[in-house]
Design a protein around this motif. Structure first.
Motif, PDB file in Angstrom:
ATOM      1  N   ILE A 179      51.998 -19.360  12.482  1.00 43.54           N
ATOM      2  CA  ILE A 179      50.815 -18.553  12.817  1.00 43.54           C
ATOM      3  C   ILE A 179      51.121 -17.640  14.000  1.00 43.54           C
ATOM      4  O   ILE A 179      50.741 -16.457  14.007  1.00 43.54           O
ATOM      5  N   GLU A 180      51.850 -18.159  14.977  1.00 44.80           N
ATOM      6  CA  GLU A 180      52.211 -17.349  16.143  1.00 44.80           C
ATOM      7  C   GLU A 180      53.160 -16.220  15.759  1.00 44.80           C
ATOM      8  O   GLU A 180      53.066 -15.106  16.290  1.00 44.80           O
ATOM      9  N   ILE A 181      54.067 -16.483  14.811  1.00 47.19           N
ATOM     10  CA  ILE A 181      54.985 -15.435  14.337  1.00 47.19           C
ATOM     11  C   ILE A 181      54.200 -14.312  13.667  1.00 47.19           C
ATOM     12  O   ILE A 181      54.454 -13.126  13.904  1.00 47.19           O
ATOM     13  N   VAL A 182      53.225 -14.695  12.825  1.00 46.46           N
ATOM     14  CA  VAL A 182      52.401 -13.692  12.131  1.00 46.46           C
ATOM     15  C   VAL A 182      51.615 -12.855  13.135  1.00 46.46           C
ATOM     16  O   VAL A 182      51.498 -11.632  13.001  1.00 46.46           O
ATOM     17  N   GLU A 183      51.068 -13.499  14.154  1.00 47.66           N
ATOM     18  CA  GLU A 183      50.290 -12.786  15.170  1.00 47.66           C
ATOM     19  C   GLU A 183      51.147 -11.788  15.942  1.00 47.66           C
ATOM     20  O   GLU A 183      50.669 -10.719  16.327  1.00 47.66           O
ATOM     21  N   LYS A 184      52.430 -12.133  16.151  1.00 47.47           N
ATOM     22  CA  LYS A 184      53.320 -11.260  16.930  1.00 47.47           C
ATOM     23  C   LYS A 184      53.983 -10.177  16.073  1.00 47.47           C
ATOM     24  O   LYS A 184      54.112  -9.028  16.493  1.00 47.47           O
ATOM     25  N   THR A 185      54.422 -10.568  14.871  1.00 44.08           N
ATOM     26  CA  THR A 185      55.225  -9.649  14.050  1.00 44.08           C
ATOM     27  C   THR A 185      54.471  -9.041  12.869  1.00 44.08           C
ATOM     28  O   THR A 185      54.972  -8.106  12.242  1.00 44.08           O
ATOM     29  N   LYS A 186      53.301  -9.578  12.550  1.00 44.15           N
ATOM     30  CA  LYS A 186      52.528  -9.126  11.383  1.00 44.15           C
ATOM     31  C   LYS A 186      53.329  -9.294  10.082  1.00 44.15           C
ATOM     32  O   LYS A 186      53.189  -8.508   9.143  1.00 44.15           O
ATOM     33  N   ASP A 187      54.158 -10.325  10.038  1.00 38.90           N
ATOM     34  CA  ASP A 187      54.996 -10.587   8.860  1.00 38.90           C
ATOM     35  C   ASP A 187      54.100 -10.924   7.668  1.00 38.90           C
ATOM     36  O   ASP A 187      53.464 -11.973   7.619  1.00 38.90           O
ATOM     37  N   THR A 188      54.054 -10.018   6.687  1.00 36.57           N
ATOM     38  CA  THR A 188      53.141 -10.200   5.542  1.00 36.57           C
ATOM     39  C   THR A 188      53.574 -11.341   4.622  1.00 36.57           C
ATOM     40  O   THR A 188      52.733 -12.001   4.011  1.00 36.57           O
ATOM     41  N   ASN A 239      51.052 -14.261   3.795  1.00 36.40           N
ATOM     42  CA  ASN A 239      50.629 -14.549   2.417  1.00 36.40           C
ATOM     43  C   ASN A 239      50.874 -16.008   2.065  1.00 36.40           C
ATOM     44  O   ASN A 239      50.085 -16.633   1.353  1.00 36.40           O
ATOM     45  N   LYS A 240      52.001 -16.554   2.550  1.00 36.03           N
ATOM     46  CA  LYS A 240      52.327 -17.969   2.298  1.00 36.03           C
ATOM     47  C   LYS A 240      51.268 -18.872   2.937  1.00 36.03           C
ATOM     48  O   LYS A 240      50.779 -19.820   2.299  1.00 36.03           O
ATOM     49  N   LEU A 241      50.906 -18.580   4.191  1.00 38.83           N
ATOM     50  CA  LEU A 241      49.894 -19.380   4.887  1.00 38.83           C
ATOM     51  C   LEU A 241      48.535 -19.263   4.215  1.00 38.83           C
ATOM     52  O   LEU A 241      47.807 -20.248   4.059  1.00 38.83           O
ATOM     53  N   ARG A 242      48.203 -18.039   3.802  1.00 37.99           N
ATOM     54  CA  ARG A 242      46.914 -17.808   3.145  1.00 37.99           C
ATOM     55  C   ARG A 242      46.832 -18.586   1.834  1.00 37.99           C
ATOM     56  O   ARG A 242      45.794 -19.167   1.494  1.00 37.99           O
ATOM     57  N   ALA A 243      47.939 -18.594   1.072  1.00 34.88           N
ATOM     58  CA  ALA A 243      47.962 -19.299  -0.217  1.00 34.88           C
ATOM     59  C   ALA A 243      47.764 -20.801  -0.035  1.00 34.88           C
ATOM     60  O   ALA A 243      47.214 -21.477  -0.912  1.00 34.88           O
ATOM     61  N   GLU A 244      48.213 -21.336   1.107  1.00 32.39           N
ATOM     62  CA  GLU A 244      48.058 -22.770   1.369  1.00 32.39           C
ATOM     63  C   GLU A 244      46.693 -23.100   1.976  1.00 32.39           C
ATOM     64  O   GLU A 244      46.179 -24.211   1.804  1.00 32.39           O
ATOM     65  N   TYR A 245      46.118 -22.116   2.667  1.00 35.55           N
ATOM     66  CA  TYR A 245      44.849 -22.353   3.375  1.00 35.55           C
ATOM     67  C   TYR A 245      43.637 -22.174   2.461  1.00 35.55           C
ATOM     68  O   TYR A 245      42.642 -22.907   2.593  1.00 35.55           O
ATOM     69  N   GLU A 246      43.718 -21.233   1.531  1.00 34.52           N
ATOM     70  CA  GLU A 246      42.565 -20.949   0.665  1.00 34.52           C
ATOM     71  C   GLU A 246      42.108 -22.164  -0.146  1.00 34.52           C
ATOM     72  O   GLU A 246      40.902 -22.373  -0.306  1.00 34.52           O
ATOM     73  N   PRO A 247      43.040 -22.978  -0.680  1.00 30.17           N
ATOM     74  CA  PRO A 247      42.576 -24.186  -1.401  1.00 30.17           C
ATOM     75  C   PRO A 247      41.758 -25.128  -0.515  1.00 30.17           C
ATOM     76  O   PRO A 247      40.833 -25.782  -0.996  1.00 30.17           O
ATOM     77  N   LEU A 248      42.098 -25.197   0.791  1.00 32.35           N
ATOM     78  CA  LEU A 248      41.326 -26.027   1.708  1.00 32.35           C
ATOM     79  C   LEU A 248      39.914 -25.487   1.863  1.00 32.35           C
ATOM     80  O   LEU A 248      38.941 -26.250   1.895  1.00 32.35           O
ATOM     81  N   GLN A 249      39.799 -24.158   1.953  1.00 36.81           N
ATOM     82  CA  GLN A 249      38.480 -23.533   2.064  1.00 36.81           C
ATOM     83  C   GLN A 249      37.653 -23.784   0.810  1.00 36.81           C
ATOM     84  O   GLN A 249      36.459 -24.095   0.888  1.00 36.81           O
TER      85      GLN A 249
END
Length: 249
Positions: free
Chosen positions: A148-157, A161-171
């Protein structure tokens, strides 16, 4: 002899407290952390915009009492002067007790009448479910803190996308769990006023068919069908039945 007189006195007081006419209510409250002030008993305005006070009483030594009469159960709110938030309750005939923590209103408990005790249990179950899902989401964030910190600093898409794909099922799991908990409630609590309010909400959820809603409505206690939300549900069901079926091309 003194014991007999005492027992008679206690019986008389108990009878007097419970000798309410039909529709009469007494709301007694204890407020943690507040000795004096004002309490407002409110309801939603007729147009659904804002709230209107129907009664105002003083807090004396951390306690208050509100008396009145109502024709049928209805959601009302307790507003403490100069305190943010409101405490919802079901205003109905009988003795209603409210334990208030002014610093954490969501911890307030309602007892005394069937619907308010069920309301407290429903809220406790809902809060427990939410805390469980929040714990899972917090665990996800802790596990993936570095990414999450890497994404916040580098905006690595790619990582995002990998984090979002894992988080959406939890939501989605959290949303489904809450929906299932809420909409299963009327089936097991046909006499609770909360049930008729939930069925009313189901009318606006495309997930449920008119037949499913009607079946649950029919299982409710007759007393709930006579309330304003109960009558509204019946009118909507009847209106849906009169609509012509849409023919398939």
């Amino acid at each position: 002899m003194k014991k007999i007189i005492l027992l008679v006195a206690v019986a008389f007081v108990t009878f007097a407290c419970n000798n309410l006419a039909e529709g009469e209510y007494i709301i007694t409250g204890n407020i943690k952390g507040m000795k004096t002030g004002l309490i407002f008993l409110e309801k939603q305005s007729p147009m659904g915009m804002g709230y209107m006070a129907i009664d105002t009483v003083k807090i004396e030594d951390g306690k208050f009492e509100i008396k009145g009469k109502t024709t049928e159960p209805e959601i009302h709110f307790i507003q403490i002067d100069k305190v943010n938030g409101k405490i919802p309750l079901i205003l109905e005939g009988g003795e209603i007790a409210v334990e208030v923590d002014k610093d954490s209103l969501f911890k307030s408990k309602l007892t005394g009448t069937y619907s308010n005790e069920e309301f407290t249990k429903f809220n406790e179950g809902s809060n427990k479910l939410q805390k469980g899902m929040q714990k899972k989401m917090k665990a996800f964030e802790t596990k993936n803190k570095a990414l999450i910190e890497i994404v916040e600093k580098t905006k690595d898409t790619a990582i995002a996308n990998k984090l979002r794909a894992e988080y959406e099922p939890l939501q989605k799991e959290a949303q489904k769990s809450m929906e299932d908990f809420t909409f299963e409630y009327p089936k097991s609590h046909p006499k609770s006023f909360i049930s008729v309010l939930i069925v009313q909400m189901m009318m606006n959820n495309p997930k449920y068919t008119p037949k499913e809603i009607e079946d649950i409505y029919n299982s409710l206690d007759e007393s709930l069908k006579k309330t304003k939300p109960g009558k509204s549900i019946k009118e909507n069901i009847d209106a849906l039945k009169k609509k012509p079926a849409i023919s398939q091309p």
